[in-house]
Design a protein around this motif. Structure first.
Motif, PDB file in Angstrom:
ATOM      1  N   PRO A 163     -10.734 -21.219 -42.272  1.00  0.00           N
ATOM      2  CA  PRO A 163     -12.082 -21.110 -42.826  1.00  0.00           C
ATOM      3  C   PRO A 163     -12.190 -21.864 -44.155  1.00  0.00           C
ATOM      4  CG  PRO A 163     -11.235 -18.960 -42.171  1.00  0.00           C
ATOM      5  CD  PRO A 163     -10.089 -19.910 -42.107  1.00  0.00           C
ATOM      6  N   THR A 164     -13.343 -22.462 -44.386  1.00  0.00           N
ATOM      7  CA  THR A 164     -13.538 -23.259 -45.601  1.00  0.00           C
ATOM      8  C   THR A 164     -13.969 -22.419 -46.795  1.00  0.00           C
ATOM      9  OG1 THR A 164     -15.851 -23.687 -45.045  1.00  0.00           O
ATOM     10  CG2 THR A 164     -14.196 -25.234 -44.188  1.00  0.00           C
ATOM     11  N   GLY A 165     -14.434 -21.223 -46.560  1.00  0.00           N
ATOM     12  CA  GLY A 165     -14.940 -20.417 -47.659  1.00  0.00           C
ATOM     13  C   GLY A 165     -16.412 -20.672 -47.945  1.00  0.00           C
ATOM     14  N   GLU A 166     -17.041 -21.552 -47.152  1.00  0.00           N
ATOM     15  CA  GLU A 166     -18.453 -21.876 -47.368  1.00  0.00           C
ATOM     16  C   GLU A 166     -19.355 -20.656 -47.200  1.00  0.00           C
ATOM     17  OE1 GLU A 166     -19.586 -25.038 -44.832  1.00  0.00           O
ATOM     18  OE2 GLU A 166     -18.226 -26.503 -45.743  1.00  0.00           O
ATOM     19  N   SER A 167     -19.037 -19.795 -46.238  1.00  0.00           N
ATOM     20  CA  SER A 167     -19.899 -18.629 -45.989  1.00  0.00           C
ATOM     21  C   SER A 167     -19.904 -17.692 -47.190  1.00  0.00           C
ATOM     22  CB  SER A 167     -19.433 -17.883 -44.738  1.00  0.00           C
ATOM     23  OG  SER A 167     -18.091 -17.464 -44.877  1.00  0.00           O
ATOM     24  N   LEU A 168     -18.741 -17.537 -47.826  1.00  0.00           N
ATOM     25  CA  LEU A 168     -18.678 -16.683 -49.023  1.00  0.00           C
ATOM     26  C   LEU A 168     -19.526 -17.267 -50.132  1.00  0.00           C
ATOM     27  CD1 LEU A 168     -14.844 -15.893 -49.111  1.00  0.00           C
ATOM     28  CD2 LEU A 168     -16.680 -14.335 -48.443  1.00  0.00           C
ATOM     29  N   ALA A 169     -19.388 -18.569 -50.354  1.00  0.00           N
ATOM     30  CA  ALA A 169     -20.147 -19.229 -51.417  1.00  0.00           C
ATOM     31  C   ALA A 169     -21.643 -19.181 -51.132  1.00  0.00           C
ATOM     32  CB  ALA A 169     -19.671 -20.672 -51.562  1.00  0.00           C
ATOM     33  N   ARG A 170     -22.018 -19.349 -49.863  1.00  0.00           N
ATOM     34  CA  ARG A 170     -23.423 -19.345 -49.490  1.00  0.00           C
ATOM     35  C   ARG A 170     -24.039 -17.962 -49.715  1.00  0.00           C
ATOM     36  NH1 ARG A 170     -22.784 -21.979 -45.168  1.00  0.00           N
ATOM     37  NH2 ARG A 170     -22.475 -20.213 -43.777  1.00  0.00           N
ATOM     38  N   LEU A 171     -23.307 -16.912 -49.315  1.00  0.00           N
ATOM     39  CA  LEU A 171     -23.819 -15.557 -49.508  1.00  0.00           C
ATOM     40  C   LEU A 171     -23.922 -15.222 -50.988  1.00  0.00           C
ATOM     41  CD1 LEU A 171     -24.709 -12.860 -48.386  1.00  0.00           C
ATOM     42  CD2 LEU A 171     -22.301 -12.218 -48.140  1.00  0.00           C
ATOM     43  N   LYS A 172     -22.939 -15.626 -51.754  1.00  0.00           N
ATOM     44  CA  LYS A 172     -22.958 -15.368 -53.194  1.00  0.00           C
ATOM     45  C   LYS A 172     -24.148 -16.063 -53.851  1.00  0.00           C
ATOM     46  CE  LYS A 172     -20.065 -15.855 -57.340  1.00  0.00           C
ATOM     47  NZ  LYS A 172     -20.906 -16.842 -58.055  1.00  0.00           N
ATOM     48  N   SER A 173     -24.411 -17.294 -53.421  1.00  0.00           N
ATOM     49  CA  SER A 173     -25.543 -18.042 -53.975  1.00  0.00           C
ATOM     50  C   SER A 173     -26.870 -17.343 -53.675  1.00  0.00           C
ATOM     51  CB  SER A 173     -25.544 -19.454 -53.394  1.00  0.00           C
ATOM     52  OG  SER A 173     -26.673 -20.175 -53.825  1.00  0.00           O
ATOM     53  N   ARG A 174     -27.005 -16.794 -52.483  1.00  0.00           N
ATOM     54  CA  ARG A 174     -28.247 -16.109 -52.114  1.00  0.00           C
ATOM     55  C   ARG A 174     -28.463 -14.833 -52.915  1.00  0.00           C
ATOM     56  NH1 ARG A 174     -28.034 -16.510 -45.481  1.00  0.00           N
ATOM     57  NH2 ARG A 174     -28.409 -18.772 -45.322  1.00  0.00           N
ATOM     58  N   LEU A 175     -27.349 -14.186 -53.292  1.00  0.00           N
ATOM     59  CA  LEU A 175     -27.451 -12.915 -54.002  1.00  0.00           C
ATOM     60  C   LEU A 175     -27.631 -13.067 -55.508  1.00  0.00           C
ATOM     61  CD1 LEU A 175     -24.656 -10.906 -52.138  1.00  0.00           C
ATOM     62  CD2 LEU A 175     -27.132 -10.632 -51.892  1.00  0.00           C
ATOM     63  N   GLU A 176     -27.363 -14.261 -56.043  1.00  0.00           N
ATOM     64  CA  GLU A 176     -27.385 -14.458 -57.495  1.00  0.00           C
ATOM     65  C   GLU A 176     -28.725 -14.053 -58.113  1.00  0.00           C
ATOM     66  OE1 GLU A 176     -25.344 -15.064 -59.803  1.00  0.00           O
ATOM     67  OE2 GLU A 176     -23.542 -15.559 -58.657  1.00  0.00           O
ATOM     68  N   ARG A 177     -29.828 -14.307 -57.423  1.00  0.00           N
ATOM     69  CA  ARG A 177     -31.142 -13.990 -57.984  1.00  0.00           C
ATOM     70  C   ARG A 177     -31.350 -12.493 -58.167  1.00  0.00           C
ATOM     71  NH1 ARG A 177     -34.824 -16.068 -53.042  1.00  0.00           N
ATOM     72  NH2 ARG A 177     -33.093 -17.540 -52.895  1.00  0.00           N
ATOM     73  N   PHE A 178     -30.521 -11.680 -57.450  1.00  0.00           N
ATOM     74  CA  PHE A 178     -30.660 -10.221 -57.547  1.00  0.00           C
ATOM     75  C   PHE A 178     -29.502  -9.595 -58.333  1.00  0.00           C
ATOM     76  CE2 PHE A 178     -32.302 -11.599 -53.343  1.00  0.00           C
ATOM     77  CZ  PHE A 178     -33.644 -11.363 -53.565  1.00  0.00           C
ATOM     78  N   ARG A 179     -28.838 -10.399 -59.142  1.00  0.00           N
ATOM     79  CA  ARG A 179     -27.649  -9.930 -59.855  1.00  0.00           C
ATOM     80  C   ARG A 179     -27.945  -8.720 -60.737  1.00  0.00           C
ATOM     81  NH1 ARG A 179     -22.574 -11.534 -61.755  1.00  0.00           N
ATOM     82  NH2 ARG A 179     -22.539 -13.457 -60.530  1.00  0.00           N
ATOM     83  N   ALA A 180     -29.153  -8.604 -61.248  1.00  0.00           N
ATOM     84  CA  ALA A 180     -29.486  -7.492 -62.147  1.00  0.00           C
ATOM     85  C   ALA A 180     -29.449  -6.145 -61.437  1.00  0.00           C
ATOM     86  CB  ALA A 180     -30.859  -7.714 -62.772  1.00  0.00           C
ATOM     87  N   VAL A 181     -29.539  -6.144 -60.122  1.00  0.00           N
ATOM     88  CA  VAL A 181     -29.489  -4.879 -59.363  1.00  0.00           C
ATOM     89  C   VAL A 181     -28.029  -4.442 -59.274  1.00  0.00           C
ATOM     90  CG1 VAL A 181     -30.027  -3.750 -57.182  1.00  0.00           C
ATOM     91  CG2 VAL A 181     -31.497  -5.592 -58.040  1.00  0.00           C
ATOM     92  N   PRO A 182     -27.676  -3.252 -59.762  1.00  0.00           N
ATOM     93  CA  PRO A 182     -26.261  -2.843 -59.840  1.00  0.00           C
ATOM     94  C   PRO A 182     -25.471  -2.983 -58.532  1.00  0.00           C
ATOM     95  CG  PRO A 182     -27.604  -1.344 -61.120  1.00  0.00           C
ATOM     96  CD  PRO A 182     -28.557  -2.262 -60.419  1.00  0.00           C
ATOM     97  N   PRO A 183     -25.978  -2.519 -57.377  1.00  0.00           N
ATOM     98  CA  PRO A 183     -25.182  -2.674 -56.156  1.00  0.00           C
ATOM     99  C   PRO A 183     -24.939  -4.148 -55.793  1.00  0.00           C
ATOM    100  CG  PRO A 183     -26.906  -1.041 -55.828  1.00  0.00           C
ATOM    101  CD  PRO A 183     -27.201  -1.738 -57.116  1.00  0.00           C
ATOM    102  N   VAL A 184     -25.958  -4.989 -56.036  1.00  0.00           N
ATOM    103  CA  VAL A 184     -25.804  -6.419 -55.740  1.00  0.00           C
ATOM    104  C   VAL A 184     -24.780  -7.030 -56.688  1.00  0.00           C
ATOM    105  CG1 VAL A 184     -26.980  -8.645 -55.658  1.00  0.00           C
ATOM    106  CG2 VAL A 184     -28.146  -6.580 -54.837  1.00  0.00           C
ATOM    107  N   LYS A 185     -24.822  -6.637 -57.938  1.00  0.00           N
ATOM    108  CA  LYS A 185     -23.853  -7.132 -58.909  1.00  0.00           C
ATOM    109  C   LYS A 185     -22.438  -6.784 -58.477  1.00  0.00           C
ATOM    110  CE  LYS A 185     -22.677  -6.993 -63.833  1.00  0.00           C
ATOM    111  NZ  LYS A 185     -23.038  -6.422 -65.159  1.00  0.00           N
TER     112      LYS A 185
END
Length: 372
Positions: free
Chosen positions: A210-232
């Motif tokens: 695996p290239t790790g792209e899926s992890l990076a892609r999911l992390k990028s999508r969640l960044e906008r919600f970082r202020a939410v404790p569970p998402v953080k």
């Protein structure tokens, strides 16, 4: 005069790349004098699919089907919220086969009447089944003795990659990918006393990387919600997973499952080949020993009584094998080499037709290694 069917083909699993290699290999084998002698095909996973179509002499049709096949038409990724209950993917292949090829039950009906018997292997994960030496968590289904509706399910179950999808029911068995227990069913061909020659095709996987792209892609999508404790907290876990990936460690459970499956498949396939080689060597040595002992018994200084006793003992000897003879066996081992498809099933993945054709052609060329 009709050709005697005394040969068996053994086909391993191998995902999409193994499937395409086997298509080409079987198409090439169809041009040899061995083909009319084939009376049995033993297959697991991809080998169950290619073997079924080979038994029906529909390889060209399978090739056209696979050239059009898209990743999402085999294993369709589930939504994140579904994963704990449904597995990583939805098993879309049965629906695709029914829509683009023919309903699996109808294929199995034709298989029951075919001159070649198809035998598929599945892994038995039925929870209430007691563990015994004879059971070994494996079941086989043969086209001449299995009802077509059950045979259709067995073929599809054998090809259900269990690192991706949940098991399926086949009659009284909860079944999944046969690769876990018998990825290369060479032993079953040996146990058939009517088989006098075996040709096997074993796919050698280059591994899952695996290239790790899926992890990076999911992390990028969640960044906008970082202020939410569970998402953080989830982002922090994704970062740790990325660090594990960078160290060459399994970043998540799906990767661990993939690694474990590769180990199980490679190990049981190698054991299968080693068992066959050791069995043949044993039978040849026993035959040589018998000849030597009979030669000694025929010497003039050996009494008639001793000679008769030795012959009687040799005639009465038996060994725990279904049929005591060595078999001519040709095993073709192959990977995709410099060509090949990404075996993953991530969203947006494509399988270029030109690459598929190259893999099929590579398999077709390998058939030349089988003596006519």
């Amino acid at each position: 005069m009709s050709q005697t069917r005394d040969a068996a083909l053994v086909l391993s699993g191998g995902g999409i790349n193994g499937l395409l290699l086997e298509i080409g290999f079987l198409q090439g084998l169809r041009q040899t004098s061995l083909w009319p002698r084939v009376g049995w095909i033993y297959g697991t996973s991809a080998g169950a699919l290619t073997g079924t179509m080979a038994a029906l002499d529909r390889m060209d049709e399978l090739e056209r089907f696979c050239l059009e096949l898209k990743p999402e038409e085999t294993f369709r990724p589930n939504r994140l919220w579904q994963l704990p209950l449904t597995g990583l993917h939805d098993y879309a292949l049965p629906e695709t086969i029914a829509r683009k090829l023919e309903p699996p039950e109808r294929i199995a009906e034709q298989l029951a009447a075919a001159p070649v018997e198809m035998v598929v292997c599945v892994t038995d994960v039925t929870s209430e089944r007691p563990e015994t030496a004879d059971h070994a968590f494996e079941r086989t289904f043969a086209s001449r003795t299995t009802p077509p509706d059950v045979m259709a399910q067995a073929i599809l179950a054998s090809a259900a990659i269990s690192a991706l999808v949940l098991p399926v029911r086949v009659a009284d068995v909860i079944a999944t990918d046969g690769a876990w227990v018998r990825n290369f069913p060479l032993g079953h061909a040996y146990e058939n006393p009517s088989v006098h020659e075996i040709v096997g095709f074993r796919y050698l996987s280059a591994g899952w990387n695996p290239t790790g792209e899926s992890l990076a892609r999911l992390k990028s999508r969640l960044e906008r919600f970082r202020a939410v404790p569970p998402v953080k907290a989830l982002i922090a876990e994704l970062e740790r997973a990325g660090e594990r990936h960078a160290r060459g460690e399994p970043p998540h459970l799906a990767d661990m499952m993939g690694r474990l499956m590769r180990v199980a498949v490679a190990r049981n396939s190698s054991i299968e080949e080693r068992w066959a080689a050791e069995r043949d060597a044993t039978m040849r040595e026993l035959a040589a020993l018998r000849r030597d002992l009979l030669s000694i018994a025929d010497r003039p200084d050996v009494s008639e009584e001793a000679r008769a006793a030795l012959r009687a003992r040799l005639d009465a000897s038996s060994f725990p094998l279904k049929h005591e003879r060595a078999l001519p066996v040709t095993v073709i081992r192959a990977d995709v080499g410099p060509v090949g498809l990404d075996p993953g099933f991530r969203p947006g993945l494509t399988w270029p037709v030109e690459v598929k054709r190259a893999v099929i052609e590579r398999g077709r060329a390998l058939a030349a290694q089988v003596a006519s």
